[in-house]
Design an enzyme around this catalytic site. Structure first.
Site, PDB file in Angstrom:
ATOM      1  N   HIS A  17      -8.204   7.819  -1.593  1.00  0.00           N
ATOM      2  CA  HIS A  17      -7.178   7.307  -0.707  1.00  0.00           C
ATOM      3  C   HIS A  17      -5.891   7.014  -1.495  1.00  0.00           C
ATOM      4  O   HIS A  17      -4.987   7.855  -1.534  1.00  0.00           O
ATOM      5  CB  HIS A  17      -7.724   6.069   0.008  1.00  0.00           C
ATOM      6  CG  HIS A  17      -6.875   5.563   1.119  1.00  0.00           C
ATOM      7  ND1 HIS A  17      -7.381   4.969   2.246  1.00  0.00           N
ATOM      8  CD2 HIS A  17      -5.532   5.535   1.278  1.00  0.00           C
ATOM      9  CE1 HIS A  17      -6.401   4.610   3.050  1.00  0.00           C
ATOM     10  NE2 HIS A  17      -5.265   4.947   2.490  1.00  0.00           N
ATOM     11  N   TYR A  64       8.253 -13.435 -22.399  1.00  0.00           N
ATOM     12  CA  TYR A  64       9.094 -12.360 -21.891  1.00  0.00           C
ATOM     13  C   TYR A  64       9.952 -12.889 -20.762  1.00  0.00           C
ATOM     14  O   TYR A  64       9.508 -13.724 -19.976  1.00  0.00           O
ATOM     15  CB  TYR A  64       8.219 -11.207 -21.383  1.00  0.00           C
ATOM     16  CG  TYR A  64       8.990  -9.998 -20.915  1.00  0.00           C
ATOM     17  CD1 TYR A  64       9.269  -8.941 -21.779  1.00  0.00           C
ATOM     18  CD2 TYR A  64       9.460  -9.918 -19.605  1.00  0.00           C
ATOM     19  CE1 TYR A  64       9.987  -7.832 -21.354  1.00  0.00           C
ATOM     20  CE2 TYR A  64      10.179  -8.815 -19.175  1.00  0.00           C
ATOM     21  CZ  TYR A  64      10.447  -7.772 -20.050  1.00  0.00           C
ATOM     22  OH  TYR A  64      11.167  -6.684 -19.616  1.00  0.00           O
ATOM     23  N   HIS A  89       0.855  -1.185   0.000  1.00  0.00           N
ATOM     24  CA  HIS A  89       0.000   0.000   0.000  1.00  0.00           C
ATOM     25  C   HIS A  89       0.891   1.235   0.000  1.00  0.00           C
ATOM     26  O   HIS A  89       1.805   1.339   0.812  1.00  0.00           O
ATOM     27  CB  HIS A  89      -0.900   0.012   1.235  1.00  0.00           C
ATOM     28  CG  HIS A  89      -1.645   1.299   1.419  1.00  0.00           C
ATOM     29  ND1 HIS A  89      -2.344   1.912   0.399  1.00  0.00           N
ATOM     30  CD2 HIS A  89      -1.790   2.110   2.500  1.00  0.00           C
ATOM     31  CE1 HIS A  89      -2.894   3.034   0.855  1.00  0.00           C
ATOM     32  NE2 HIS A  89      -2.568   3.177   2.109  1.00  0.00           N
ATOM     33  N   HIS A 112       0.983   5.749  -1.092  1.00  0.00           N
ATOM     34  CA  HIS A 112       0.293   6.954  -1.545  1.00  0.00           C
ATOM     35  C   HIS A 112       1.132   7.537  -2.690  1.00  0.00           C
ATOM     36  O   HIS A 112       1.383   8.739  -2.734  1.00  0.00           O
ATOM     37  CB  HIS A 112       0.153   7.967  -0.410  1.00  0.00           C
ATOM     38  CG  HIS A 112      -0.727   7.512   0.709  1.00  0.00           C
ATOM     39  ND1 HIS A 112      -1.480   8.377   1.471  1.00  0.00           N
ATOM     40  CD2 HIS A 112      -0.986   6.288   1.206  1.00  0.00           C
ATOM     41  CE1 HIS A 112      -2.151   7.695   2.394  1.00  0.00           C
ATOM     42  NE2 HIS A 112      -1.855   6.430   2.256  1.00  0.00           N
ATOM     43  N   ASP A 124       1.277  -4.706 -20.187  1.00  0.00           N
ATOM     44  CA  ASP A 124       2.286  -5.677 -19.760  1.00  0.00           C
ATOM     45  C   ASP A 124       2.043  -6.150 -18.326  1.00  0.00           C
ATOM     46  O   ASP A 124       2.427  -7.263 -17.966  1.00  0.00           O
ATOM     47  CB  ASP A 124       3.685  -5.050 -19.814  1.00  0.00           C
ATOM     48  CG  ASP A 124       4.234  -4.948 -21.236  1.00  0.00           C
ATOM     49  OD1 ASP A 124       3.801  -5.716 -22.104  1.00  0.00           O
ATOM     50  OD2 ASP A 124       5.101  -4.080 -21.459  1.00  0.00           O
TER      51      ASP A 124
END
Lengths: 228, 228, 228, 228
Positions: free
Chosen positions: A166, A224, A90, A92, A115
């Site tokens: 958020h 890839y 998580h 910001h 991708d």
């Protein structure tokens, strides 16, 4: 696992994804049912292995002197809902947060996006006042899951969500994958932001281009990278 | 040549042109018909000389343990089409990619642009579904060549193209020139982006100013830099 | 003086004002009538004292093995026109160049601007085709001087100009002042760019606020900084 | 206290909040009634403990060889008005300054903002010509206080203001809090700027989300971070 989680947390400022202490990474040991997570409000510069907290899937602290991240219940909700997830990030981060604050899903405007994410990255609905007042952090995880269910999305192919007003939550099969997806999300959020400034309302890339690029990196026909 | 290609690949993150492993540089030895190119999906931090792969102009690996970049067929298509090219750079650099995703050519709005690119940098058409399904990477090279043919452009004087919904491919007489052109392209893409935010739809610079600046650096009358 | 000019040139990449070799600083010894200037196209990383070139006010090389910057005639034109100038900086710094390419003067939108520049920083007119073809670099200096004369501006109080479709030229009483003014110009150009994105067409600050801030730092009543 | 103030001043360039010498931090010893503040116009690179100046609440220099920051009277006005403040930071940080120059309050568009600031960060009115001419810096502090009084805001819960056409002043219970708030302000100013580019005029977050996030970090029920 604590070492991987510490390293992953320290990778966030190295990749420019966090300001101050705003971000956290967790990892899970599915056999033991234990989650290792960043302590709440501890600066990255001084964080050590001893600061990483171990909690069970109900959020009880099993090991560690620190209080776990306030976002721990959000992580746990996602680990309970998606049993293939090994790590959650998580942040910001600036551009992903800009889309979350604008209450707009992140459209797929290029192959860089395709991708890593198999379509637009969804934005959740706002929590209700009742949800905010009761088990706010757990409900934050629940609206992420709800967004995927309602849109019929596969969180395995689209390992990120923007929580309204958020910021991003990002996941992966391993902790390192979650960090890589968080880096990728911020980069494609920035690309899409700038593309919108040049051509407002531009449409998503053609579906066949999306399929091609996602399939180059994911699934049985992926070609890839190096063979495992 | 492998050393030059390794150094050029490592120059990409140093110039801020790549995130994660998204970018690759190749160089060609025309006499031997061999192309040295970045391996697919290998992190820049740990890349060594042994990771650089040698392929022939049909894409067969001639030397090296690694799988070459998935974009190798695009590079080869350009080497086959333009026999004076010595090096090719592909990145997803932020501002050049923003223009590519916006499906807009990069207009020449200043002398910085004219110093390096003799006019607007073209954006390709989208590949068709059939092209994407068959030889996608080779067809990516082909639409670049097509864009130059259709517009009557000289790839020697305009050593870059924006692939629609993807990002820039840049070239040069030597590998080092290709890297320099990639750095220049990103800088002028950023300049043009910001100029458009201040004055939407501003026109290209006068043709005589374009000619003057390009001629200061290129051709028989060039007087920029030191004598060779 | 060569040492000061070398240090000032090396300060440009340190302040993030230049990409590749796009920028140059000169300084003048008024008594000897000699100008020290950056060599053309030499990378900052490898530049040494021996690379700095000495020319007289007519542009003849007096000392040094290198070819001087192609922009030397622009510098000389300014030194001849403004005899109190001790140093000149030319860059293609990102935000100042964005305004120059947008053909817009840089409005005074805040006290940061007023601390360094006594009003809007002018943008020159475009050179004519005839001017571009004959003595282009010298004429570039001449249109800067013309912009100040036509608007009745004092180059001592407004030590910068934006050359249309090109970028900023900045000056100062000493070489170090010119570098500081170039840093300040880029910062206030970025501030004004972002203010315009939030409030398009916002007006300049009140004249009394402009006067106050400029006077805090300049002139007989200045009280910013330490006594000399 | 001088050491804390020196460290806080040096933290400003480390956090990317200042260009050149544009920014200053002060701290107060309430028992002795003394304020330690940055000297005016001294470069951060060479600043030492001896450069920090001690003044009383009327602005008389009590200790130190240097002239204090020209913004000292603004700091003193705030210390006199808010007796719980321990430190003040003034910067011209890029995005906060963009909002100040646009004469717009900084809206609360996300939880990152709500974590640090209990609502929109106000912008002051312009000073009148009379205020600018007499005790300009002190009046700058006074219009900040006025903005809080007029809007009925609590400076304890909203520890920042944008001075119109100028930039941010930020405070905190301790010097370190003021620096953290200045870092947070710049980050949320950047977030809000980018959100506005994606969705002009987007509304503030729901009040219950604002309350929840502010309360997670502040007040009796706070549960972010580690127990003291």
């Amino acid at each position: 696992m604590r070492e991987a989680v510490l390293a992953a947390n320290l990778a966030l400022p190295a990749h420019g994804l966090v300001t101050l202490t705003w971000g956290n990474v967790s990892g899970i040991d599915r056999e033991r049912g234990l989650v290792a997570i960043k302590p709440s409000g501890v600066p990255y510069e001084s964080m050590t292995l001893a600061d990483v907290v171990l909690v069970d899937l109900e959020g009880n602290v099993v090991e560690g002197e620190r209080r776990p991240s306030t976002d721990t219940p959000t992580h746990l909700e996602l680990y309970r809902a998606y049993d293939w997830i090994g790590g959650i990030v998580h942040t910001h981060s600036p551009f992903a947060t800009a889309w979350a604050q604008a209450l707009r899903e992140l459209p797929c405007l290029g192959t860089t996006h395709a991708d890593h994410f198999h379509g637009p990255v969804p934005v959740t609905r706002q929590l209700t006042a009742a949800e905010i007042e009761s088990d706010y952090e757990e409900r934050t995880g629940a609206v992420i899951v709800e967004a995927f269910v309602e849109r019929g999305l596969d969180p395995l192919e689209l390992p990120a969500a923007l929580v309204a007003s958020h910021g991003p939550f990002v996941w992966g099969a391993e902790v390192e994958d979650a960090v890589e997806n968080a880096v990728a999300l911020e980069a494609v959020a920035a690309n899409a932001y700038r593309s919108f400034q040049l051509a407002a309302g531009i449409e998503a890339i053609p579906p066949e281009l999306l399929e091609k690029h996602f399939a180059r990196k994911h699934g049985a026909g992926a070609y890839y990278g190096q063979p495992a």
